[in-house]
Design a protein around this motif. Sequence first.
Motif, short mmCIF file in Angstrom:
data_model
loop_
_atom_site.label_atom_id
_atom_site.label_comp_id
_atom_site.label_asym_id
_atom_site.label_seq_id
_atom_site.Cartn_x
_atom_site.Cartn_y
_atom_site.Cartn_z
N ARG A 1 -0.64 -5.24 5.28
CA ARG A 1 0.25 -5.32 4.13
C ARG A 1 1.40 -4.32 4.31
N ILE A 2 2.44 -4.49 3.54
CA ILE A 2 3.56 -3.56 3.59
C ILE A 2 3.06 -2.16 3.24
N GLY A 3 3.39 -1.21 4.08
CA GLY A 3 3.00 0.18 3.86
C GLY A 3 1.60 0.53 4.31
N VAL B 1 0.86 -1.19 0.00
CA VAL B 1 0.00 0.00 0.00
C VAL B 1 0.89 1.23 0.00
N LYS B 2 0.60 2.17 -0.88
CA LYS B 2 1.34 3.43 -0.91
C LYS B 2 0.70 4.41 0.05
N THR B 3 1.45 4.83 1.05
CA THR B 3 0.95 5.73 2.08
C THR B 3 1.82 6.97 2.15
N ASN B 4 1.19 8.13 2.25
CA ASN B 4 1.95 9.36 2.48
C ASN B 4 2.30 9.41 3.96
N LEU B 5 3.53 9.13 4.27
CA LEU B 5 3.95 9.00 5.66
C LEU B 5 4.04 10.35 6.37
N ASN B 6 3.97 11.44 5.63
CA ASN B 6 4.04 12.77 6.22
C ASN B 6 2.69 13.27 6.70
N THR B 7 1.62 12.56 6.34
CA THR B 7 0.29 13.06 6.70
C THR B 7 -0.45 12.11 7.63
N LEU B 8 0.26 11.18 8.25
CA LEU B 8 -0.38 10.26 9.18
C LEU B 8 -0.92 11.01 10.39
N ALA B 9 -2.16 10.72 10.76
CA ALA B 9 -2.72 11.27 11.99
C ALA B 9 -2.31 10.38 13.16
N ALA B 10 -2.37 10.91 14.36
CA ALA B 10 -1.93 10.11 15.51
C ALA B 10 -2.85 10.29 16.71
N PRO B 11 -4.14 9.94 16.59
CA PRO B 11 -4.99 9.93 17.78
C PRO B 11 -4.53 8.85 18.76
N ALA B 12 -3.94 7.82 18.18
CA ALA B 12 -3.29 6.74 18.93
C ALA B 12 -2.09 6.33 18.09
N ALA C 1 16.03 -8.38 -1.32
CA ALA C 1 14.65 -8.25 -0.83
C ALA C 1 13.66 -8.83 -1.83
N PHE C 2 12.52 -9.29 -1.32
CA PHE C 2 11.45 -9.82 -2.17
C PHE C 2 10.86 -8.70 -3.03
N GLN C 3 10.32 -9.09 -4.17
CA GLN C 3 9.56 -8.15 -4.98
C GLN C 3 8.35 -7.66 -4.19
N GLY C 4 8.04 -6.39 -4.34
CA GLY C 4 6.92 -5.80 -3.61
C GLY C 4 7.32 -5.19 -2.29
N THR C 5 8.57 -5.41 -1.85
CA THR C 5 9.03 -4.87 -0.57
C THR C 5 10.01 -3.72 -0.78
N MET C 6 10.19 -3.31 -2.03
CA MET C 6 11.24 -2.33 -2.34
C MET C 6 10.66 -1.00 -2.81
N ASN C 7 9.43 -0.70 -2.40
CA ASN C 7 8.76 0.50 -2.88
C ASN C 7 8.85 1.69 -1.94
N TYR C 8 9.37 1.48 -0.74
CA TYR C 8 9.59 2.58 0.19
C TYR C 8 11.09 2.85 0.29
N HIS C 9 11.41 4.12 0.40
CA HIS C 9 12.81 4.54 0.40
C HIS C 9 13.06 5.53 1.53
#
Length: 362
Positions: A342-344, A84-95, A134-142
């Motif tokens: 899933r990853i991400g 899953v592609k996630t924008n890690l800069n916009t994560l909310a944190a209620p918990a 690394a496995f395919q599909g695990t190399m999409n985050y940098h």
Amino acid sequence: MKYWCLRIGVATLLLTAAVGCGMVKSMGKNPDGEELGRLKALSNYKNGSFENLAERSDSTVKSKWLFLHSRPKTIRPSHALPWVKTNLNTLAAPAPTIVWFGHSSLLIKTGQGNILIDPIFSNHAGPVPGLIKAFQGTMNYHAEDMPPIDVLIISHDHYDHLDYRTLKKLRNHIKMAVVPMGVGADLVYWGFDPKKIIELNWGQSVTLPGGLRITATPAQHRSNRSYANENKTLWASYVIQANQYRLFYSGDSGYGPLFKQIGQQYGPFDLALLECGQYSPNWPWTHLQLGQTAQAAVDLQACLIQPIHWGKFVEANHPWNEPIEKLLPAAEKLGVEVNVPRIGEPYTLGDPLRTKVWWDFN
């Protein structure tokens, strides 16, 4: 088999030559001088190296080398893992919100700051690129995808947890690093400011400016970045306290009384991020074996497990998805819930569990 033997052999020769010439920066640097003197004064540092709380119990180990044993055809997935592609800069944190990147790499977003644990984004584990890929599909985050990091946590100095190429890119975006005793020598060697490194022994804690409290707890493992130098730096698990939430990160650890002791002293835990994979009869004491991950969660008094140390690298001779397939029934039998994103894919504590079966292929 011949291909793997040749590949390992060539890589070993290249690595030996490079080390001899002092060319492999990723090999890191063991503590020396005043720092080594400080380690020698510690109660768990004896006879020139760190020791586990329990006696070593693997006297019948046959071999450290993967290629000397049969490898199932399903040791690597047949196609790319879903992610899953996630924008890690916009994560909310209620918990606390946890994002897993495969193996043991995690980002935890809390109201007190961003925590990055054992990041490895260079797509291989080891000093020689391409050896443990690394496995395919695990190399999409940098490294470039990471938000500003309030604290980097490292569990130990093995290449699949302490990655030179990743940390070189992240170095200027990390406010503070918390590492086991001695591991700071690697970071300083790689250009980190010593003032931004906190080394902890088992049982020691630090409260960071944002309010995060991190405690290093025992693990049953070992350390080394070459076979010539073992256990010159410490390995650890961690208790992470963010407001009313308590999380446990196992790092790498074999099973033992330490989990129950940690649970009694620091539990109960809202979430235990527990090693699940890369087990082998060749190292029965340094990694959780089949069934032990669920029992460790019970010992810890953890309400929820999220498995780590699987789904990215081949480091043992078992089918790539066997760890999760065996964990689920073991956890159900013991009454422990399991979250498997899933990853991400972000998961916030208190949300419905991620239970979709995405790993059901060889």
